[in-house]
Enzyme design. Structure first.
Site, PDB file in Angstrom:
ATOM      1  N   THR A  42       3.105  26.222  15.719  1.00 14.18           N
ATOM      2  CA  THR A  42       3.945  25.936  14.553  1.00 14.18           C
ATOM      3  C   THR A  42       4.986  24.879  14.882  1.00 14.18           C
ATOM      4  O   THR A  42       5.200  23.934  14.110  1.00 14.18           O
ATOM      5  CB  THR A  42       4.621  27.219  14.042  1.00 14.18           C
ATOM      6  OG1 THR A  42       3.617  28.170  13.675  1.00 14.18           O
ATOM      7  CG2 THR A  42       5.493  26.932  12.837  1.00 14.18           C
TER       8      THR A  42
ATOM      9  N   ASN B  46      -9.404  29.480  11.682  1.00 15.02           N
ATOM     10  CA  ASN B  46      -8.959  30.761  12.211  1.00 15.02           C
ATOM     11  C   ASN B  46      -9.545  31.959  11.468  1.00 15.02           C
ATOM     12  O   ASN B  46      -9.654  33.047  12.029  1.00 15.02           O
ATOM     13  CB  ASN B  46      -7.429  30.845  12.184  1.00 15.02           C
ATOM     14  CG  ASN B  46      -6.854  30.495  10.826  1.00 15.02           C
ATOM     15  OD1 ASN B  46      -7.065  29.393  10.316  1.00 15.02           O
ATOM     16  ND2 ASN B  46      -6.121  31.410  10.219  1.00 15.02           N
TER      17      ASN B  46
ATOM     18  N   GLN C  73      -7.496  27.238  17.748  1.00 13.51           N
ATOM     19  CA  GLN C  73      -8.664  28.081  17.993  1.00 13.51           C
ATOM     20  C   GLN C  73      -9.679  27.426  18.918  1.00 13.51           C
ATOM     21  O   GLN C  73     -10.671  28.061  19.306  1.00 13.51           O
ATOM     22  CB  GLN C  73      -9.343  28.443  16.661  1.00 13.51           C
ATOM     23  CG  GLN C  73      -8.489  29.274  15.731  1.00 13.51           C
ATOM     24  CD  GLN C  73      -8.172  30.660  16.277  1.00 13.51           C
ATOM     25  OE1 GLN C  73      -8.891  31.190  17.114  1.00 13.51           O
ATOM     26  NE2 GLN C  73      -7.081  31.250  15.803  1.00 13.51           N
TER      27      GLN C  73
ATOM     28  N   SER D  86      -1.567  26.879  20.953  1.00 14.62           N
ATOM     29  CA  SER D  86      -0.772  28.096  21.162  1.00 14.62           C
ATOM     30  C   SER D  86      -1.380  28.910  22.291  1.00 14.62           C
ATOM     31  O   SER D  86      -2.582  29.198  22.268  1.00 14.62           O
ATOM     32  CB  SER D  86      -0.735  28.963  19.888  1.00 14.62           C
ATOM     33  OG  SER D  86       0.288  28.563  19.025  1.00 14.62           O
TER      34      SER D  86
ATOM     35  N   HIS E  50      -0.918  32.100  23.061  1.00 21.05           N
ATOM     36  CA  HIS E  50      -1.244  33.509  22.818  1.00 21.05           C
ATOM     37  C   HIS E  50      -2.607  33.704  22.162  1.00 21.05           C
ATOM     38  O   HIS E  50      -3.063  34.835  22.026  1.00 21.05           O
ATOM     39  CB  HIS E  50      -0.135  34.186  21.999  1.00 21.05           C
ATOM     40  CG  HIS E  50      -0.113  33.826  20.549  1.00 21.05           C
ATOM     41  ND1 HIS E  50      -0.662  34.640  19.582  1.00 21.05           N
ATOM     42  CD2 HIS E  50       0.412  32.765  19.899  1.00 21.05           C
ATOM     43  CE1 HIS E  50      -0.474  34.087  18.393  1.00 21.05           C
ATOM     44  NE2 HIS E  50       0.174  32.953  18.562  1.00 21.05           N
TER      45      HIS E  50
ATOM     46  N   THR F   2      15.955  24.180  28.054  1.00 21.95           N
ATOM     47  CA  THR F   2      15.392  24.638  29.325  1.00 21.95           C
ATOM     48  C   THR F   2      14.016  25.245  29.099  1.00 21.95           C
ATOM     49  O   THR F   2      13.826  26.065  28.209  1.00 21.95           O
ATOM     50  CB  THR F   2      16.316  25.674  29.989  1.00 21.95           C
ATOM     51  OG1 THR F   2      17.605  25.087  30.170  1.00 21.95           O
ATOM     52  CG2 THR F   2      15.762  26.122  31.324  1.00 21.95           C
TER      53      THR F   2
ATOM     54  N   CYS G 276      -1.169  35.642   9.644  1.00 22.61           N
ATOM     55  CA  CYS G 276       0.054  35.102   9.057  1.00 22.61           C
ATOM     56  C   CYS G 276       0.117  35.310   7.546  1.00 22.61           C
ATOM     57  O   CYS G 276       1.167  35.160   6.942  1.00 22.61           O
ATOM     58  CB  CYS G 276       0.175  33.612   9.370  1.00 22.61           C
ATOM     59  SG  CYS G 276       0.219  33.246  11.136  1.00 22.61           S
TER      60      CYS G 276
END
Length: 544
Positions: free
Chosen positions: A73, A161, A191, A211, A213, A249, A338
């Site tokens: 995102t 997705n 994906q 992403s 995850h 950071t 989502c």
């Protein structure tokens, strides 16, 4: 015994054990700030540089830029901001830019919403235009050819997705080249990581977000590829980290974990091959066909990821399917995680032109490349259990009996609604108290409550077919009475005569049980309770 079978990997995945170890090491040993010049900082920087080097090799970054960020995102926001700011500068110089922001009709909502957001904030007043897809979910290249001369930015995804449909990126690139389009090109690669070969520098893709995850890294870590020469504007300024591309950071625990996943990809031997995954999908599809008569798969398998199944069952709502799978400990989705909370047909399937009953009743089943044969075998057994439970509840025809609905009738027959769960309760009176914390019983407090009230009754307000599919014991370690929510009025006479007997209602997530407790309290039964969070919080997740 394995109590939970997780088949929602397109939403998120578990974390690879090696990634957990790498994250812990980054927090416990290599905890320095990679911007520091002392030894601790240099050790952290080595972890950072190693992860980036692996990503650069695996993705074919070449002379392009690769930055770590919080996920796709953020990557999409950064890419859209960068492209649109460059377009505004070109407009200010009087250069032609095109007037369309073109995005695939099946794109993740983050893309068109980001386009709309930055288009308004930057005052470009460009027109958002959805690129249609065909019945297989692939982009309409003829339509793109017509739009390309007017396109300022084109956004497509590598793989969808919801359906796993793989985009024809080579075909899209050829259209942009043939039409001499000057449009920037954003490709959502979320994906694709670990499932499709990527060699980004050899393409004209300008931006590609990822992403972690979605492939066994933790949430909160991602990457953005930017082609050499593509315009770039930082979304976050202040500090100069990531070579000035993304200040703040670095998330070293996340980067170390993602680096471990990338190392497993690069070295091989950890994840299943495409052929193995396709075989797993075939086994799941066969089991679904045997358990759910009339099932329709909403995408072709030849041009989709081997880890995704999207299907609908005539006459059975997605809510009923979700509930029965969840009762059986099989975690699936009714669409994109989502947007799954929205009670609307899948916009992806609507764009593909599937009938409304399929778009409204679709279920997504997805697994990751770490899945093994034992998990698939267990899932197939649970699928059979779900089919049997739905038949026992009357939502599917009994073996050998004719189906109540066929695919064409399911869209129109009013009888479908009567076969679905969710009967409502009549209001006890106009002054019924709202559901509040006073009637919620925390799962951690259930055992003590039952010990203090040995006469208390556990009441399962789920549908009968959910109970039939359930693989976990009732909470509290005692038998429960099955009374579906819509049948509570039939028990009122008995419960009113036992007003001091505590009634603990439970369901899948706590929503139906809270309605039951509110209903009973509204009728004066002050010992009605709802198990907060339901079985989802009261039952163990995985015992492998």
């Amino acid at each position: 015994m394995r109590t939970e079978i997780y088949l929602d990997s397109n939403a998120t995945t578990s974390v690879l054990p090696a990634a957990i170890a790498a994250a812990v090491d980054a927090m416990a040993q290599c905890f320095g700030n990679p911007s520091s010049s002392h030894g601790a900082g240099l050790r952290a920087k080595a972890v950072l540089d190693g992860a980036r080097a692996r990503a650069t090799r695996l993705l074919g970054v070449g002379s392009g830029r690769l930055m770590f960020n919080s996920g796709a995102t953020e990557g999409i926001q950064t890419a859209v901001l960068s492209a649109l700011r460059a377009l505004r500068e070109r407009q200010s110089r009087g250069e032609a830019t095109g007037d369309l922001l073109v995005y695939g009709a099946t794109e993740h909502k983050a893309v068109p919403q980001s386009l709309d957001h930055w288009n308004r904030l930057l005052g470009l007043n460009l027109t958002l235009h959805a690129l249609p897809v065909d019945g297989e979910g692939r982009h309409d290249l003829a339509a793109l050819r017509a739009l390309a001369p007017r396109a300022a930015l084109v956004c497509t995804m590598a793989a969808n997705n919801e359906t796993g449909v793989i985009s024809d990126l080579a075909g899209i690139e050829a259209v942009l080249a043939d039409t001499a389009s000057a449009a920037y090109w954003l490709v959502d690669c979320v994906q694709a990581l670990g499932k499709l070969p990527l060699d980004l520098a050899r393409t004209r893709i300008d931006y590609a977000p990822f992403s972690g995850h979605k492939l066994y890294a933790p949430k909160g870590i991602g990457m953005l590829y930017v082609r050499d020469g593509a315009p770039f504007t930082p979304l976050i300024m202040g500090g100069g980290q990531e070579a000035g591309l993304r200040s703040g950071t670095e998330n070293m625990a996340g980067i170390a974990a993602l680096g471990a996943v990338l190392a497993a990809l690069e070295q091989g031997g950890t994840f299943r091959s495409h052929a193995e995954l396709a075989g797993f999908r075939a086994r799941l599809a066969d089991s679904l066909c045997a358990a759910l008569p009339g099932i329709v798969f909403n995408h072709g398998f030849a041009a989709s990821l081997p880890t995704t199944l999207n299907f609908s069952v005539p006459g059975v709502a997605s809510r009923a399917l979700m509930d029965v799978f969840d009762a059986a400990g099989v975690r699936v989705s009714s669409g994109s995680a989502c947007s799954a909370k929205a009670a609307a047909p899948s916009y992806v399937l609507v764009a593909m032109g599937v009938p409304d009953w399929r778009a409204s009743g679709a279920i997504r089943m997805s697994f990751g490349p770490l899945t093994d044969a034992a998990t698939i075998a267990a899932a197939c057994a649970r699928i059979a259990r779900c089919g049997a439970a739905l038949r026992s509840g009357g939502l599917l025809p009994l073996d050998g009996a004719p189906a109540v609905h066929d695919a064409a009738e399911a869209a129109h027959d009013g009888a479908e609604a009567s076969r679905q769960p969710g009967a409502t309760l009549p209001a006890p009176d106009a002054s019924a108290p709202p559901a509040d914390d006073a009637m919620r019983l925390a799962p951690a407090a259930l055992d003590a409550f039952l010990q203090a009230h040995p006469d208390a009754r556990l009441i399962d307000v789920r549908e009968r077919y959910e109970c039939a599919a359930t693989v976990t014991p009732a909470p509290g370690g005692r038998p429960a009475i099955s009374v579906p929510l819509g049948q509570l009025p039939g028990w009122l006479a008995q419960w009113r005569g036992e007003a001091q007997v505590p009634l603990v209602f439970y369901c899948r997530s706590g929503n139906r049980s809270l309605k039951a407790a509110q209903y009973l309290r509204g009728l004066g039964h002050q010992q009605a309770w709802s198990l907060d969070g339901g079985l989802a919080l009261a039952s163990p997740a995985i015992d492998a």
